[in-house]
Design a protein around this motif. Structure first.
Motif, PDB file in Angstrom:
ATOM      1  N   VAL A  47      -7.107   4.304  -5.103  1.00 47.26           N
ATOM      2  CA  VAL A  47      -8.160   4.691  -4.172  1.00 47.26           C
ATOM      3  C   VAL A  47      -8.182   6.214  -4.086  1.00 47.26           C
ATOM      4  CG1 VAL A  47      -8.973   4.524  -1.807  1.00 47.26           C
ATOM      5  CG2 VAL A  47      -7.870   2.573  -2.882  1.00 47.26           C
ATOM      6  N   THR A  48      -9.312   6.777  -4.335  1.00 42.87           N
ATOM      7  CA  THR A  48      -9.454   8.231  -4.154  1.00 42.87           C
ATOM      8  C   THR A  48     -10.507   8.477  -3.096  1.00 42.87           C
ATOM      9  OG1 THR A  48     -10.904   8.148  -6.076  1.00 42.87           O
ATOM     10  CG2 THR A  48      -8.692   9.051  -6.405  1.00 42.87           C
ATOM     11  N   LEU A  49     -10.306   9.542  -2.329  1.00 46.76           N
ATOM     12  CA  LEU A  49     -11.222   9.828  -1.226  1.00 46.76           C
ATOM     13  C   LEU A  49     -12.366  10.709  -1.719  1.00 46.76           C
ATOM     14  CD1 LEU A  49      -8.548  10.665   1.441  1.00 46.76           C
ATOM     15  CD2 LEU A  49      -9.841   8.550   1.232  1.00 46.76           C
ATOM     16  N   ASP A  50     -13.548  10.496  -1.130  1.00 46.44           N
ATOM     17  CA  ASP A  50     -14.685  11.349  -1.468  1.00 46.44           C
ATOM     18  C   ASP A  50     -14.462  12.756  -0.945  1.00 46.44           C
ATOM     19  OD1 ASP A  50     -15.649   9.136  -2.589  1.00 46.44           O
ATOM     20  OD2 ASP A  50     -17.137   8.680  -1.036  1.00 46.44           O
ATOM     21  N   GLU A  51     -13.921  12.867   0.242  1.00 49.74           N
ATOM     22  CA  GLU A  51     -13.609  14.180   0.808  1.00 49.74           C
ATOM     23  C   GLU A  51     -12.111  14.209   1.085  1.00 49.74           C
ATOM     24  OE1 GLU A  51     -16.042  14.923   4.294  1.00 49.74           O
ATOM     25  OE2 GLU A  51     -17.501  13.529   3.443  1.00 49.74           O
ATOM     26  N   PRO A  52     -11.333  14.764   0.192  1.00 50.99           N
ATOM     27  CA  PRO A  52      -9.887  14.710   0.367  1.00 50.99           C
ATOM     28  C   PRO A  52      -9.418  15.462   1.615  1.00 50.99           C
ATOM     29  CG  PRO A  52     -10.469  15.410  -1.851  1.00 50.99           C
ATOM     30  CD  PRO A  52     -11.713  15.472  -1.040  1.00 50.99           C
ATOM     31  N   GLY A  53      -8.410  14.934   2.243  1.00 47.58           N
ATOM     32  CA  GLY A  53      -7.842  15.567   3.435  1.00 47.58           C
ATOM     33  C   GLY A  53      -6.758  14.659   3.977  1.00 47.58           C
ATOM     34  N   TYR A  54      -5.734  15.262   4.532  1.00 44.68           N
ATOM     35  CA  TYR A  54      -4.593  14.458   4.956  1.00 44.68           C
ATOM     36  C   TYR A  54      -4.945  13.544   6.119  1.00 44.68           C
ATOM     37  CZ  TYR A  54      -1.695  17.083   1.808  1.00 44.68           C
ATOM     38  OH  TYR A  54      -1.176  17.618   0.676  1.00 44.68           O
ATOM     39  N   LYS A  55      -5.736  14.064   7.064  1.00 42.67           N
ATOM     40  CA  LYS A  55      -6.108  13.266   8.227  1.00 42.67           C
ATOM     41  C   LYS A  55      -6.888  12.025   7.789  1.00 42.67           C
ATOM     42  CE  LYS A  55      -6.324  13.254  12.810  1.00 42.67           C
ATOM     43  NZ  LYS A  55      -7.049  13.868  13.919  1.00 42.67           N
ATOM     44  N   ILE A  56      -7.865  12.303   6.899  1.00 35.49           N
ATOM     45  CA  ILE A  56      -8.707  11.198   6.426  1.00 35.49           C
ATOM     46  C   ILE A  56      -7.859  10.197   5.654  1.00 35.49           C
ATOM     47  CG2 ILE A  56     -10.742  10.579   5.053  1.00 35.49           C
ATOM     48  CD1 ILE A  56     -11.741  13.455   5.604  1.00 35.49           C
ATOM     49  N   ILE A 107       0.859  -1.183   0.000  1.00 40.14           N
ATOM     50  CA  ILE A 107       0.000   0.000   0.000  1.00 40.14           C
ATOM     51  C   ILE A 107       0.900   1.239   0.000  1.00 40.14           C
ATOM     52  CG2 ILE A 107      -1.861   1.201   1.191  1.00 40.14           C
ATOM     53  CD1 ILE A 107      -2.411  -1.507   2.587  1.00 40.14           C
ATOM     54  N   GLU A 108       0.610   2.126  -0.915  1.00 40.01           N
ATOM     55  CA  GLU A 108       1.410   3.355  -0.992  1.00 40.01           C
ATOM     56  C   GLU A 108       0.506   4.567  -0.923  1.00 40.01           C
ATOM     57  OE1 GLU A 108       4.082   3.604  -4.322  1.00 40.01           O
ATOM     58  OE2 GLU A 108       5.095   1.798  -3.583  1.00 40.01           O
ATOM     59  N   MET A 109       0.910   5.531  -0.108  1.00 42.37           N
ATOM     60  CA  MET A 109       0.155   6.770  -0.012  1.00 42.37           C
ATOM     61  C   MET A 109       0.795   7.792  -0.956  1.00 42.37           C
ATOM     62  SD  MET A 109      -1.077   8.027   3.677  1.00 42.37           S
ATOM     63  CE  MET A 109       0.415   7.623   4.510  1.00 42.37           C
ATOM     64  N   ASP A 110      -0.050   8.458  -1.721  1.00 43.94           N
ATOM     65  CA  ASP A 110       0.453   9.548  -2.563  1.00 43.94           C
ATOM     66  C   ASP A 110      -0.039  10.842  -1.944  1.00 43.94           C
ATOM     67  OD1 ASP A 110       1.168  11.354  -4.392  1.00 43.94           O
ATOM     68  OD2 ASP A 110       0.367  10.262  -6.138  1.00 43.94           O
ATOM     69  N   LEU A 111       0.885  11.538  -1.285  1.00 42.72           N
ATOM     70  CA  LEU A 111       0.475  12.726  -0.536  1.00 42.72           C
ATOM     71  C   LEU A 111       0.213  13.917  -1.468  1.00 42.72           C
ATOM     72  CD1 LEU A 111       2.829  12.502   2.554  1.00 42.72           C
ATOM     73  CD2 LEU A 111       0.393  12.045   2.465  1.00 42.72           C
ATOM     74  N   THR A 148      -7.670   6.331   6.422  1.00 44.78           N
ATOM     75  CA  THR A 148      -8.035   5.343   5.410  1.00 44.78           C
ATOM     76  C   THR A 148      -6.887   4.362   5.197  1.00 44.78           C
ATOM     77  OG1 THR A 148      -9.031   7.242   4.340  1.00 44.78           O
ATOM     78  CG2 THR A 148      -9.251   5.141   3.224  1.00 44.78           C
ATOM     79  N   ASN A 149      -5.685   4.895   5.197  1.00 45.75           N
ATOM     80  CA  ASN A 149      -4.514   4.046   5.030  1.00 45.75           C
ATOM     81  C   ASN A 149      -4.472   2.969   6.110  1.00 45.75           C
ATOM     82  OD1 ASN A 149      -2.147   3.309   3.720  1.00 45.75           O
ATOM     83  ND2 ASN A 149      -0.912   4.390   5.242  1.00 45.75           N
ATOM     84  N   GLU A 150      -4.769   3.394   7.336  1.00 46.00           N
ATOM     85  CA  GLU A 150      -4.754   2.434   8.452  1.00 46.00           C
ATOM     86  C   GLU A 150      -5.835   1.377   8.274  1.00 46.00           C
ATOM     87  OE1 GLU A 150      -2.625   1.946  11.043  1.00 46.00           O
ATOM     88  OE2 GLU A 150      -1.440   3.343   9.828  1.00 46.00           O
ATOM     89  N   THR A 151      -7.046   1.826   7.919  1.00 49.86           N
ATOM     90  CA  THR A 151      -8.136   0.846   7.753  1.00 49.86           C
ATOM     91  C   THR A 151      -7.821  -0.108   6.613  1.00 49.86           C
ATOM     92  OG1 THR A 151      -9.265   2.725   6.769  1.00 49.86           O
ATOM     93  CG2 THR A 151     -10.263   1.793   8.740  1.00 49.86           C
TER      94      THR A 151
END
Lengths: 417, 490
Positions: free
Chosen positions: B298-307, B249-253, B311-314
């Motif tokens: 995976v794209t978030l419905d409401e983008p935000g770093y916290k979310i 899993i990779e996060m693209d900040l 999401t990464n954790e889940t």
């Protein structure tokens, strides 16, 4: 000093039936005997019955006199112009005339196919009509918890006969051991230089194996076992190698220690000690462990300052290559003490934990009682079992848990033919 | 200190509650008796080979009873929930019962003729049948054998008024001092750690809600147990697989997206397709996912770093496949059996629902799970089996009857109760007996508040007041004429 005396006839009768030692030879825990011969009693009977040992008429009288034997003198044979009595016949003097039993002695070698009556080691005991035909009398015959003969006598002839048998057989054992002479000292663990060389070789092999394992691990070439990490795999493999090395040393040592050796006689007959004890004394002590793992605690990344950090080799992690007799070096001694200390802590913790469990069990079950209709009820009347133990049999009277000793009934039926 | 008035009220309320509780045992005891009777009847008819349907029906019967025993506040909701639960879709075929050979039946009939109305335990009769069938010569002596067996059996019967509970408790407690404390040992399968020795025995007696090292032996049916591929398939269904196990899993900040790169090799090994993986990822709320080449974006419905972080954790912990609670499985081929799956972690309910699993032989060391899924009688057998296995593993010899007694005491009222103040000992009817064990003051205080009386039936109570105990020789009163023997002498 306080003296407690029984008050009244009922108390006397109860004491007679319930408190006598002979009434408590059988354990209600598993339906076997808990009182029997030990140490010299077993060594003595072993010496008496092993290898068709013979005694002169005078010596036989001496042995029989120790328990004030009044019956018929055992059969006298003529051998090489001398009249001798077989040790097995001397032992048979104690057996009731209707005793028929067959079983494996403690000294049994556990061959793949038991040859029963033709046992080459004489380890299969056969008693026919109260006469010891074959076999060695050892722990499995007269020892506590295992003594088959004692158990049978109690079952067939009652507790008084059982008590008398135990009294006499122990006296017989002591008499034989004092007559023949029996001693052990540190030189019983002496092994020839050839054996020492073989042991050293086996240990060196194990050492090399461990070294290759460690280097394989360090180079990342080790294949991990399913569901285990690399470190765990390495530890498991090394533990197996060290365990094997100890066993090998023991095998070599025991090959050179025969039954002419008192220590071996004691181990094989079950009188005292085990072959493991002997192989630790003359071969190699083996891997020391704390919590089931090789010793890994102490300094940062190492067990003792004698070793380099992150040394995963055998000696740095508690393998004692020396024997008790050759002597442990300082690091080995320390590791050995660590393993020993764990044992002591274990005992201290265990007593309190098991004691509390026992108290709780007793409190929960103390009110249970077998009623006249065979049900088990709480004193409040609540039924716990409809038939005690599903068959209503008293565990004390059962034969190793079985309600009826069918094997024996069938054996007797076949004997009659 | 609170005002005296309020205190009184509380105590009254407490009193009410307790009196209700007090009244309950009577009802339950009646029910348990009935239950036991039912069980006994069933055992006699069916022996151990109960059909699952019947087991289920008894389970259904049992549930309401169980609920009543628990606190009333939670009971009604759960009841409704449980009833809504869908029926099991998959029912295994009934167990194949092996017909006994004709000659066995003949011998059995012969034995019964000799016995007439006398009772001899089935185990002994089975033993005799076995012996006689093996050695034809014995057939002529059958009458003698049976008579001899009956004679010995009658001799070995336990005495009335025997304090069997005390003997049982001591017999199980005594070997405890000889057991090892070492928690971990390898039982059969070297790869799985199982708690053994004294800690395990204490765990069984305590009736802990879950064992410290849950594990299952999952047996397979028919072709599943001989075909390694099918066995592997079942193992994959059972073992829990998380996203991190099969993918990176990779996060693209920068773009606030997460890309999941499945590892093809492990995916294939676990039998998961990328579409299945996508489905599972989509099940998380507030995100959308699609396949791009070999990766899942995976794209978030409401983008935000916290979310994104959350999401990464889940995602990391996302279950792709498998059954909750089962951490690891090992497939082994056993002689005379075929493939068996051993699992670390336990979930009896869901494992039993998997096709190919043999529900008749699959076991778990989680006693409460057995009680929930298969009923109290199965739990009793499980306690006996586990306790006996723990003891004999250590080379200790304890008669089965003692262990049975403990298991029966633990399960007598239809629930699995612990041995100790939270279970059997805390629910005793006698105040003095309870007070003599633990938390003395509370028991005495509450009893005086309620005005309890003590019938002085049990052991502890009678010792406290200084009377002979109503067990063993104490249960019998003797009158003796002391002069008689003297007269004989004269």
């Amino acid at each position: 000093m306080n003296l407690h005396l029984l008050q009244g006839e009922e108390a006397k009768a109860e004491a007679e039936i319930l408190m006598k030692v002979q009434e408590n030879l059988m354990s209600p825990r598993f339906g076997g005997i808990i009182i029997g011969g030990l140490h010299d009693h077993i060594s003595g009977c072993f010496l008496l019955t092993y290898n068709d040992k013979t005694f002169s008429k005078e010596k036989t009288s001496e042995i029989l006199a120790t328990f004030k034997y009044k019956g018929k003198f055992p059969e006298i044979h003529e051998e090489n112009g001398e009249s001798v009595v077989y040790g097995k016949d001397i032992f048979s003097v104690l057996l009731p005339k209707d005793l028929n039993i067959e079983y494996k002695a403690k000294a049994c070698f556990h061959c793949e196919v038991c040859q029963t009556a033709k046992c080459p080691y004489g380890a299969y005991v056969i008693v026919k009509n109260g006469k010891l035909k074959q076999g060695i009398i050892d722990e499995n015959s007269i020892g506590s918890f295992k003594g088959r003969i004692i158990e049978r006598i109690i079952r067939d002839h009652g507790t008084t006969a059982g008590r008398i048998f135990i009294d006499n057989v122990t006296k017989l054992g002591i008499a034989v051991v004092t007559l023949i002479g029996f001693t052990t000292s540190i030189d019983d663990e002496d092994i020839p230089t050839e054996a020492k060389r073989q042991i050293a070789e086996a240990l060196q092999k194990a050492q090399n194996k461990i070294n290759t394992l460690v280097t394989a691990y360090e180079h990342g070439e080790l294949e991990s076992l399913p569901g285990r990490s690399l470190e765990e795999t390495l530890e498991m493999e090394i533990m197996r190698v060290t365990g094997r090395a100890r066993d090998m040393a023991g095998e070599v040592a025991s090959k050179y220690l025969g039954l002419n050796n008192s220590a071996v006689i004691m181990a094989k007959s079950g009188a005292r000690g085990s072959m493991l004890n002997l192989s630790q004394m003359s071969g190699c002590v083996g891997q020391q462990a704390v919590r089931g793992e090789r010793i890994s605690r102490g300094y940062k990344y190492r067990t003792l300052p004698h070793f380099k950090t992150r040394d995963l080799g055998a000696s740095a992690k508690g393998f004692v290559a020396n024997s008790y007799k050759s002597g442990l070096n300082p690091t080995e001694y320390f590791f050995h003490s660590m393993g020993g200390r764990e044992g002591l802590v274990d005992t201290a913790v265990r007593t309190s934990r098991s004691g509390y469990m026992q108290r709780r069990l007793v409190n929960a079950l103390e009110d249970l009682k077998v009623e006249s209709d065979g049900t088990v009820r709480h004193t409040g009347g609540e039924i716990i079992q409809f038939k005690y133990g599903e068959d209503g049999v008293d565990p004390t009277r059962s034969t190793a848990g079985k309600a009826v000793d069918l094997n024996r009934i069938i054996f007797d039926v076949k004997q009659e033919e | 200190m609170a005002k005296p008035v309020s205190k009184k009220k509380i105590s009254q309320k407490k009193g009410e509650k307790k009196s209700m509780k007090l009244a309950q045992p009577k009802i339950t005891s009646v029910k348990t008796k009935k239950q036991i009777m039912k069980k006994v009847a069933k055992i006699k008819v069916l022996k151990p080979k109960k059909k699952l349907k019947e087991v289920k029906s008894t389970l259904e019967e049992k549930r309401p009873v169980d609920k009543k025993m628990k606190k009333k506040t939670t009971a009604p909701e759960k009841k409704i929930e449980k009833k809504k639960e869908p029926e099991r879709t998959f029912l295994p075929p009934p167990i194949k019962t092996v017909e006994e050979p004709k000659e066995y039946k003949m011998i059995r009939a012969e034995i019964n003729k000799v016995l007439k109305n006398h009772f001899l335990p089935i185990s002994i009769i089975d033993g005799i049948v076995e012996f006689v069938a093996r050695d034809k010569k014995l057939e002529t002596k059958l009458k003698y054998i049976v008579e001899k067996a009956y004679e010995e059996y009658a001799k070995n019967i336990i005495d009335p008024t025997e304090a069997c509970g005390m003997i049982g408790a001591q017999s199980i407690g005594e070997p405890g001092t000889q057991m090892t404390m070492r928690t971990f040992h390898y039982a059969g399968v070297a790869e799985i750690n199982v708690t053994l020795g004294l800690p395990r025995l204490i765990e069984i007696v305590d009736a802990r809600s879950s064992p410290s090292t849950p594990m299952m032996n999952i047996y397979l049916r028919d072709e599943y147990r001989v075909n390694p591929d099918l066995a592997k398939e079942i193992a994959n269904k059972i073992e829990i697989t998380r996203l991190t196990d099969v993918a990176d899993i990779e996060m693209d900040l920068v773009n606030i997206t997460i890309s999941i790169r499945p590892n093809k090799k492990t995916m294939e090994k676990k039998g998961i397709t990328i579409d299945e993986l996508l489905e599972r990822v989509k099940s998380i709320r507030k995100l959308s996912a699609k396949i791009e080449k070999d990766t899942v974006k995976v794209t978030l419905d409401e983008p935000g770093y916290k979310i994104l972080q959350n999401t990464n954790e889940t995602l990391k912990n996302l279950k792709i496949k498998g059954i909750d609670g089962i951490k690891r499985v090992i497939i082994r081929k056993e002689p005379n059996e075929g493939y068996i799956i051993y699992s670390e972690g336990s979930n009896l309910k869901e494992v039993l629902d998997i096709e190919g699993v043999d529900p008749y032989r699959t076991t778990t060391n989680d006693i409460h799970a057995v009680a929930r899924e298969l009923g109290i009688e199965a739990a009793r057998n499980m306690i006996i089996h586990e306790a006996n296995a723990t003891l004999s593993e250590q080379g200790l010899n304890v008669d089965m009857r003692h262990i049975m007694l403990v298991a029966d005491v633990m399960t007598a009222d239809g629930t699995v109760r612990a041995i100790g103040r939270h279970g059997v000992s805390g629910e005793k009817s006698s105040v003095l007996s309870r007070a003599a064990f633990e938390i003395t003051v509370n028991h005495l205080l509450l009893a005086s508040q309620r005005g309890e009386s003590d019938e002085l039936n049990g052991v502890a109570e009678n010792i406290i007041v200084g009377q002979p105990v109503n067990l063993g020789t104490g249960a019998i009163e003797l009158v003796m004429n002391t002069r008689k023997p003297k007269q004989k002498g004269k």
